[in-house]
Design a protein around this motif. Sequence first.
Motif, mmCIF file in Angstrom:
data_model
loop_
_atom_site.group_PDB
_atom_site.id
_atom_site.type_symbol
_atom_site.label_atom_id
_atom_site.label_comp_id
_atom_site.label_asym_id
_atom_site.label_seq_id
_atom_site.Cartn_x
_atom_site.Cartn_y
_atom_site.Cartn_z
ATOM 1 N N ALA A 107 -6.254 3.085 8.123
ATOM 2 C CA ALA A 107 -7.386 2.333 7.578
ATOM 3 C C ALA A 107 -7.229 0.862 7.924
ATOM 4 O O ALA A 107 -8.188 0.194 8.304
ATOM 5 C CB ALA A 107 -7.443 2.539 6.066
ATOM 6 N N TRP A 152 3.819 0.515 -3.606
ATOM 7 C CA TRP A 152 3.243 0.385 -4.941
ATOM 8 C C TRP A 152 2.059 1.339 -5.140
ATOM 9 O O TRP A 152 1.974 2.047 -6.134
ATOM 10 C CB TRP A 152 2.792 -1.064 -5.173
ATOM 11 N N ALA A 153 1.142 1.370 -4.148
ATOM 12 C CA ALA A 153 -0.036 2.227 -4.312
ATOM 13 C C ALA A 153 0.276 3.675 -3.979
ATOM 14 O O ALA A 153 -0.489 4.570 -4.326
ATOM 15 C CB ALA A 153 -1.179 1.720 -3.435
ATOM 16 N N GLY A 154 1.362 3.924 -3.299
ATOM 17 C CA GLY A 154 1.778 5.305 -3.034
ATOM 18 C C GLY A 154 0.949 6.023 -1.985
ATOM 19 O O GLY A 154 0.843 7.250 -2.014
ATOM 20 N N LEU A 155 0.334 5.280 -1.048
ATOM 21 C CA LEU A 155 -0.449 5.958 -0.008
ATOM 22 C C LEU A 155 0.480 6.534 1.059
ATOM 23 O O LEU A 155 1.574 6.009 1.289
ATOM 24 C CB LEU A 155 -1.402 4.978 0.670
ATOM 25 N N ALA A 156 0.009 7.584 1.710
ATOM 26 C CA ALA A 156 0.756 8.090 2.860
ATOM 27 C C ALA A 156 0.734 7.003 3.931
ATOM 28 O O ALA A 156 -0.331 6.456 4.216
ATOM 29 C CB ALA A 156 0.122 9.368 3.371
ATOM 30 N N LEU A 190 0.844 -1.205 0.000
ATOM 31 C CA LEU A 190 0.000 0.000 0.000
ATOM 32 C C LEU A 190 0.875 1.249 0.000
ATOM 33 O O LEU A 190 0.580 2.229 -0.680
ATOM 34 C CB LEU A 190 -0.917 0.009 1.228
ATOM 35 N N PHE A 195 0.650 6.874 7.117
ATOM 36 C CA PHE A 195 -0.276 6.914 8.252
ATOM 37 C C PHE A 195 -1.712 6.688 7.820
ATOM 38 O O PHE A 195 -2.504 6.108 8.550
ATOM 39 C CB PHE A 195 -0.104 8.207 9.053
ATOM 40 N N ILE A 196 -2.063 7.098 6.592
ATOM 41 C CA ILE A 196 -3.420 6.848 6.104
ATOM 42 C C ILE A 196 -3.615 5.352 5.882
ATOM 43 O O ILE A 196 -4.591 4.751 6.335
ATOM 44 C CB ILE A 196 -3.654 7.592 4.769
ATOM 45 N N ALA A 197 -2.663 4.737 5.190
ATOM 46 C CA ALA A 197 -2.796 3.327 4.861
ATOM 47 C C ALA A 197 -2.911 2.500 6.131
ATOM 48 O O ALA A 197 -3.804 1.645 6.256
ATOM 49 C CB ALA A 197 -1.588 2.877 4.048
#
Lengths: 311, 352, 503
Positions: free
Chosen positions: A120, A109-113, A106, A115-117
Amino acid sequence: MTRKLVAQLPFIVLLVVAFTFSLLTPKFATTANAANLLTQASSAAVLAGGMSFVLLASCIDLSVGSQMFFAAAVAGKLLLAYESVPLAIVAMPLVGVCCGAVHGLLVTWAGLAPFIATMASLFVLRGAGLWLTETRAMNLPAEFTGYADATVAGFPLPIVIACVTLLALTYLHRRTAFGRQIVAIGHDREEAYKAGINCSRTIWQVYLVSGVCCAIAGFISLTQLGTVSPSFGRDREFNAIAAAVLGGTSLSGGTGSILPGAAIGAILVTMVFNGLNLIDANPYTYPLITGTVILFAILCDAVRHRHFATR
Amino acid sequence: MVRTSSPLTAPSRHTSSHTPGQIEQRSEHPLLAALRGRTGVFCIALYLLCIYPFCPELASTGQVLAVVHNAAPLLVLALGQTFVLLLGGIDLSVSGVIALVSIISASFITRQWAWAPAWTAEPSLSIAAGLLLGAVIGAVHGFAVSVLSLPAFLVTMSSMMILGGAAVWITHGERIGDLPIPLLDAAQRHYFGLDISVWIAISLALVALIVLRRTLWGQWLFAVGQNARAAYLAGCPVTWVLISGFAWCGACSALAALLYTARMETASPTFPGEILLDAIGAAVIGGTSLSGGAASALGVVGGTLAISLMAQSLTLLNLAHWHVLMAKGSVILLAAFFDARRRAASAAELRS
Amino acid sequence: MSETLLACRNVRKQFGSTVVLNDMTVSVPSGTVLGLVGENGAGKSTFLNILGGVLAPDGGEIELQGRRYTPANPIAAARAGVRVVHQELNLFPNLTIAENLFLDELPARWFGIDRARLQREATDMLRRVGLRRDARSLIRDLSPGARQLIEIGRALRTGAKLIVFDEPTTSLTTPESEHLFELIRELRSQGASIIYVSHNLSDVLRLADNVLVLRDGVVQTLDAATNLNESVLIRAMVGREMTQLFPRRQPQPERREASRPATLELRGLTRRNCIHDVSLRVDAGEIVGLAGLMGSGRTELLKMIYGLDATDAGEVLVDGVPYRRRCPRGWIKRGMAFVTEDRRQDGLLLDSNARDNTLLASWRQYSVGGWLQRRRASQAATQIQDELLLRGDRRVIVRRLSGGNQQKLVFAKWGLRKPRILLLDEPTRGVDVGAKMELYSTICRLADAGTAVLLVSSEQEELIGLCDRLHVMRSGKLVAELQRAEFSNEQILRHALDPEQIA
């Protein structure tokens, strides 16, 4: 000079806290309590070690409590279904690795921040664990919980596990290319990329390490508690972050240590609650105190960081 | 203050041959253009289409009213969160603020404390005190983020623990239930067929809409969220904007706390942390960017209805609490994923 | 050895419509040192970035040892045997010297690092670059000069065939530089090729076999070093014809009345290790230029004036009154405007439209009691955009506009405030020729209307064409003041370069 002093700061704070509690109650400074404290701190120390790794790479993992819970739920389910203790013990780190792999993907590869990833994921994994346990407490067989009281060469097993894990993490951090590259990435990810480091892969591996640490910490806690309750592992991420940061690991990445840092931080956080217990403090104040400890840790980090940034 | 994300700026060879002229005139398929930035709406429509056969009763008036009714306090929360996200921050302290504010206000109204003089039981005063408390908490967050330049998510996370902990400490974990009946009646009265909380939420949305579009403050919020440095260099009072933005969020959370208290008829010192997922989810589905600089009040209204609709459908499907948790967490992940993709696309455009 | 190592044929690179490298053709035989000189913006760094794999050329081809050389990124370039030692240091302060040297391929043993081998190899490398430090010490404890040597060591370590040095001696002491030159000669004798970029012309002449002079992305001179001397080099670097880009300005006779205080005056401005005792004045209607090499402290000076960097001593006076608590908001109220070097980072809201960007600094003027007067604001914005001849779609987000239009928006933003003092930092960087001309006339129009302009630019003809007076900066000091009659490229460059080397 100042740098040396600051490096010793976690230890000094630890001594001050210990001294204060031993003044407040005679029950604190006893051998029995010290052993008790260390046993209690062992799972927190493993969690803090994993968190330090993530923080060193300038990321964060807010889902450690839920990972613990999920791994424990899987282990509990297996224990009750197959009554095989080794199976459960093998399953926990595997679950941790899987959780870590997903988080790593996450974030990279998905480039999420981060702390957000992981925030969730905190809810998703808690939901998944509740699903497995159906919101009921699972009592585990005695052959499993017996590990809490087992000893290795006279030392309680939880402490031994924690020490071995922390030593392994320290080795990983100090003595392997992986650990050195994490420090570089945490300092400046872009420069690390330019210097030829595969940042995505390394960060992914960092989350694997964190996942395994969660599973180990989960195992220790599980043997100690003996049940998988729906609130197992709840809010442990706060303690882990507080312990890591109090132990001297910077929130902005690149600096910190597993031993002694994370260990001291974990003992410090555990000691605060152990001491409060002994002086019969109002238990309703505990969450309040946890929050204050984290805030204190963040402020310390900010001060430390600014002090050296202007240098 | 702004969260730093460091996407690796690997030199891209394929895009470097664009001349600026080409970029300015790039054309897009009209359908794609219509969907641009509306991925959330698209996903919701898809979701409805899939879910409808399993719970056709979702289309009944009663259910629609329930969706709207449940959306009201959430909308208030999401509007607060939107302002903070717009600034490039985030407020994770929602559940703590809700718990503390409802406890404090309810304590005043029901005269829990002997030291409080009689006039503090006046409901309007207690409500005002609650709102003020929320705003002050938010302002403290803003101060920590702007002046001390601490990361917003850590500050508000620890604040969630502290506030929630304080609420538990004050009440020793007890609920406060004996709220005055006339007050509850007033709070649950219906106007034109809708609960008063719905009207409150709608008016707050209007206020947010006007603030974002028509006021100096709104312009500054956008400017700071998009590029705090450029805003500072152009004379924008960045610190003040950050503090006020966080204060707005705190006040909104406090208002939501009051609405929830009125609805549940008790003030509870613990509030489920999942509400945070709903609030952030509603804001992000409504087009608010997690990296700051983009927000729309109308979008948030849509996002809130979507979240509320989803929650209602999950209830109708008789799904357990844990499924709902997983679903809501996944929604955030999806929304964040699309947000990250959008950001990566515009960063690639910038490099060319 | 006459075998060709690197051959560039007709290499081209352009940013937008600005050509920065134009049909550059050069070959470097193995075992030679090529000196590369040129003014700021001549295309040197673009060339280095292409060699280092940071940028891809738009045309032409490069061959390395007879094979096509198209590195996708810096790592690929290093694998192919090309190493660039950059001026900015890319080291990690929390790692040791040895770890920094071998970061991407630390010697492995079992699960860990082979400490003994690492230590041995790192110590060898340190001896080679002439740094007497333990390889286990942390980078953060090293001086800038030592860090530079480590950076060089990093490039040497892989046995690169082509090593590019970008201004390696700026932070080195004389003995350290001498050691570096020894090292370069040694590398050359071992068959490696070196490209040596420097502003220090005597060093280049001493060290290089061949010298290449770049000007405006075009090869001006390529000759053996023995056939050249410093004057020839300087002439080749600056010998540019003046183009008719610059609007004619009326000379202003009333300027510089001693009795009237200057609109902007600096007195003894100092910041440790950066700016030393800078005093200058800018009168109303005057354009004063600041010339100097990259890193001479010009941008830092502007930032200090604007209150972004702290000041250790000295003061800034407006109309003769000192202004102490400098900050952007206060300055804007006093009528100052600052066009920064990096418009994307510091100047624009890239995801907003042209109108919002134009009004960024003036929203307060177009609001009453917190309410925006949107129609009045839009009209004002449109008007100033028209005045500045802004082209392109004004409704799209600014990210998609060309560099010229973006810069015009930055000018529109400040123009709307009708500034009395205007600080310009590289106002036409990355802007196409047409927009450049329009920006020049905007600057002159503002000056004619009485604005005091302080202009920093790396393009000398911009300074010569626009300014009434020029100060030349070198290592944080003002070293010369030139009047309009004395302006010449050669003069400026002579002052900007180190005087010792110009006999």
